[in-house]
Enzyme design. Structure first.
Site, PDB file in Angstrom:
ATOM      1  N   ARG A  37      41.528  41.448  29.884  1.00 11.25           N
ATOM      2  CA  ARG A  37      41.179  40.251  30.651  1.00 11.25           C
ATOM      3  C   ARG A  37      39.830  39.777  30.166  1.00 11.25           C
ATOM      4  O   ARG A  37      38.793  40.435  30.380  1.00 11.25           O
ATOM      5  CB  ARG A  37      41.128  40.583  32.140  1.00 11.25           C
ATOM      6  CG  ARG A  37      40.871  39.375  33.028  1.00 11.25           C
ATOM      7  CD  ARG A  37      42.086  38.478  33.121  1.00 11.25           C
ATOM      8  NE  ARG A  37      41.953  37.542  34.237  1.00 11.25           N
ATOM      9  CZ  ARG A  37      42.050  36.231  34.104  1.00 11.25           C
ATOM     10  NH1 ARG A  37      42.284  35.705  32.913  1.00 11.25           N
ATOM     11  NH2 ARG A  37      41.944  35.448  35.159  1.00 11.25           N
ATOM     12  N   GLY A  38      39.821  38.625  29.491  1.00 12.06           N
ATOM     13  CA  GLY A  38      38.609  38.159  28.832  1.00 12.06           C
ATOM     14  C   GLY A  38      37.437  38.005  29.758  1.00 12.06           C
ATOM     15  O   GLY A  38      36.303  38.358  29.411  1.00 12.06           O
ATOM     16  N   ASP A  40      36.639  39.660  32.255  1.00 15.40           N
ATOM     17  CA  ASP A  40      36.104  40.961  32.692  1.00 15.40           C
ATOM     18  C   ASP A  40      35.311  41.675  31.607  1.00 15.40           C
ATOM     19  O   ASP A  40      34.212  42.189  31.866  1.00 15.40           O
ATOM     20  CB  ASP A  40      37.243  41.881  33.143  1.00 15.40           C
ATOM     21  CG  ASP A  40      37.835  41.478  34.476  1.00 15.40           C
ATOM     22  OD1 ASP A  40      37.279  40.588  35.129  1.00 15.40           O
ATOM     23  OD2 ASP A  40      38.860  42.060  34.858  1.00 15.40           O
ATOM     24  N   THR A  41      35.878  41.759  30.401  1.00 16.95           N
ATOM     25  CA  THR A  41      35.322  42.708  29.414  1.00 16.95           C
ATOM     26  C   THR A  41      35.148  42.151  27.999  1.00 16.95           C
ATOM     27  O   THR A  41      34.767  42.903  27.107  1.00 16.95           O
ATOM     28  CB  THR A  41      36.219  43.958  29.325  1.00 16.95           C
ATOM     29  OG1 THR A  41      37.506  43.590  28.794  1.00 16.95           O
ATOM     30  CG2 THR A  41      36.384  44.627  30.680  1.00 16.95           C
ATOM     31  N   ARG A  42      35.445  40.867  27.762  1.00 19.18           N
ATOM     32  CA  ARG A  42      35.352  40.360  26.385  1.00 19.18           C
ATOM     33  C   ARG A  42      33.969  40.582  25.792  1.00 19.18           C
ATOM     34  O   ARG A  42      33.826  41.014  24.642  1.00 19.18           O
ATOM     35  CB  ARG A  42      35.701  38.876  26.323  1.00 19.18           C
ATOM     36  CG  ARG A  42      35.460  38.284  24.905  1.00 19.18           C
ATOM     37  CD  ARG A  42      35.754  36.805  24.845  1.00 19.18           C
ATOM     38  NE  ARG A  42      37.167  36.538  24.968  1.00 19.18           N
ATOM     39  CZ  ARG A  42      38.034  36.630  23.967  1.00 19.18           C
ATOM     40  NH1 ARG A  42      37.614  37.028  22.779  1.00 19.18           N
ATOM     41  NH2 ARG A  42      39.286  36.348  24.155  1.00 19.18           N
ATOM     42  N   GLY A  70      46.206  29.736  30.413  1.00 15.37           N
ATOM     43  CA  GLY A  70      47.333  29.516  31.305  1.00 15.37           C
ATOM     44  C   GLY A  70      48.183  30.760  31.403  1.00 15.37           C
ATOM     45  O   GLY A  70      47.826  31.815  30.908  1.00 15.37           O
ATOM     46  N   GLU A 104      51.880  40.062  27.966  1.00 13.84           N
ATOM     47  CA  GLU A 104      51.481  40.919  26.839  1.00 13.84           C
ATOM     48  C   GLU A 104      51.912  42.353  27.090  1.00 13.84           C
ATOM     49  O   GLU A 104      52.475  43.015  26.215  1.00 13.84           O
ATOM     50  CB  GLU A 104      49.955  40.901  26.654  1.00 13.84           C
ATOM     51  CG  GLU A 104      49.399  39.757  25.882  1.00 13.84           C
ATOM     52  CD  GLU A 104      47.898  39.868  25.730  1.00 13.84           C
ATOM     53  OE1 GLU A 104      47.318  38.932  25.158  1.00 13.84           O
ATOM     54  OE2 GLU A 104      47.290  40.858  26.191  1.00 13.84           O
TER      55      GLU A 104
END
Length: 363
Positions: A37-38, A40-42, A70, A104
């Site tokens: 989840r970008g 959160d942790t990217r 989306g 994913e």
């Protein structure tokens, strides 16, 4: 520098377009796919993990910033999952908020069954039981998804099932403030990936008699210096009649094979066997092959003239003109001479070595 040129022949695009800098994989394109989840942790944990994997030369897929806009996942992401050998799933607080992430995950788990792909889950500041049972923040996330996709019961059930399944897999549980330093966890993950994906980056095929203590040795050291895991057979095995299974496996595990064609290369049965295996891997596994014509003419290799003609004639006298092996060697030499590579006639060898290493760093 005069005497040093890049050679392109009519068939140079066959499997080796632009020295392999663009390619369509027939097998695996990536070593690792990162699902996360970008928001959160990217820019923290996953970003640092990505960099650590890349530093170890693992080809790692990480979706670009802004791509996940989306719930409908794009086909290129699904293709990347399919073309990866390992998927690392960073299950963070808001992972299940994204229908994209959950799609994913469904694809990743499908690949574990279809392609025996390895999945490594990381429970990043979430409890695995919350993921398994969809409680806590995962309960709230699924409630929101039910509101958006209430009529698509099949999709929702797939997402729920995928979360339960991945939570039962072996992985890591990292709780901020209680489980040590993130860099230690990242180091553990990279070590696990290394153990799970034994391979060589580069395989060097060369005549030890001609270049084993000169050009090929310097090229090997330059590649190693840049961090490439490079195979160079230091033993004098020019007269071995048959390639070993271990050597075949080493070639198959290598991303790139560099062949140094010199005056006496074709005199060795082993070198010619290596060449046949290298070209087979290029066709079946989409491996990269870069020929270097070291003070020999590509046309002599293609048409078996001068030293190369004499070498093949000597093999025919030993094995017979109708030998299947000799015919394979003839065909392999003709094919490899049509690939794009480098031709060193004279000049400074270090300049060519630098060009080769620079190209390797771009793949």
């Amino acid at each position: 520098m005069a005497g040093l040129e890049c050679v392109t022949n009519d068939d140079s695009t066959r499997g080796n377009s632009s020295l392999g800098l663009s390619r369509k994989p027939n097998n695996y394109h990536y070593d690792v796919f990162l699902s996360f989840r970008g928001s959160d942790t990217r820019y923290t944990f996953t970003g640092n993990l990505y960099n650590a994997l890349r530093l170890k030369r693992f080809k790692t897929f990480m979706a670009e910033v802004g791509l996940k806009s989306g719930d409908q996942i794009v086909s290129s992401i699904l293709d990347a999952v399919q073309e990866s050998r390992i998927s690392i799933v960073v299950l963070s607080e808001n992972y299940a908020d994204s229908g994209w992430c959950l799609s994913e995950l469904v694809k990743i788990l499908d690949c574990t069954k279809e392609k025996n792909q390895l999945v490594l889950p990381i429970f990043y500041d979430v409890d695995p039981s919350d993921v398994r049972r969809q409680t806590g923040t995962y309960e709230h996330a699924m409630a929101k998804l039910e509101h958006r996709f209430g009529k698509d019961y099949e999709k929702l059930e797939r997402w729920r099932s995928a979360l339960s399944e991945v939570a039962n897999m072996s992985g890591w549980h990292f709780k901020i403030g209680y489980c040590g330093y993130e860099y230690e966890l990242i180091q553990e993950i990279v070590e696990q990936v290394t153990r799970s994906l034994p391979r060589y980056d580069v395989f060097l095929s060369f005549s030890g008699k001609d270049t084993g203590y000169s050009f090929s040795c310097f090229l090997y050291n330059a590649l190693r210096h840049e961090g490439f895991k490079t195979f160079m057979n230091n033993e004098r095995l020019e007269d071995v009649d048959q390639i070993s299974e271990s050597l075949i496996k080493t070639i198959e595990k290598s991303r790139l094979s560099i062949i140094v064609f010199s005056q006496n290369y074709a005199c060795s049965s082993l070198r010619l066997d290596e060449l046949v295996v290298i070209l087979d891997c290029m066709k079946r596994k989409n491996r990269l092959v870069w020929p270097i014509f070291y003070k020999v003419e590509p046309s002599d290799i293609r048409h078996l003239r001068n030293n190369y003609g004499k070498a093949i004639e000597a093999h025919e006298n030993r094995l017979g003109k109708d030998s299947k092996k000799v015919q394979e060697w003839r065909l392999a030499l003709s094919q490899v001479a049509n690939l794009k590579g480098w031709h060193l006639k004279s000049g400074y060898e270090y300049e060519l070595i630098k060009k080769i290493v620079d190209c390797a760093l771009k793949i």
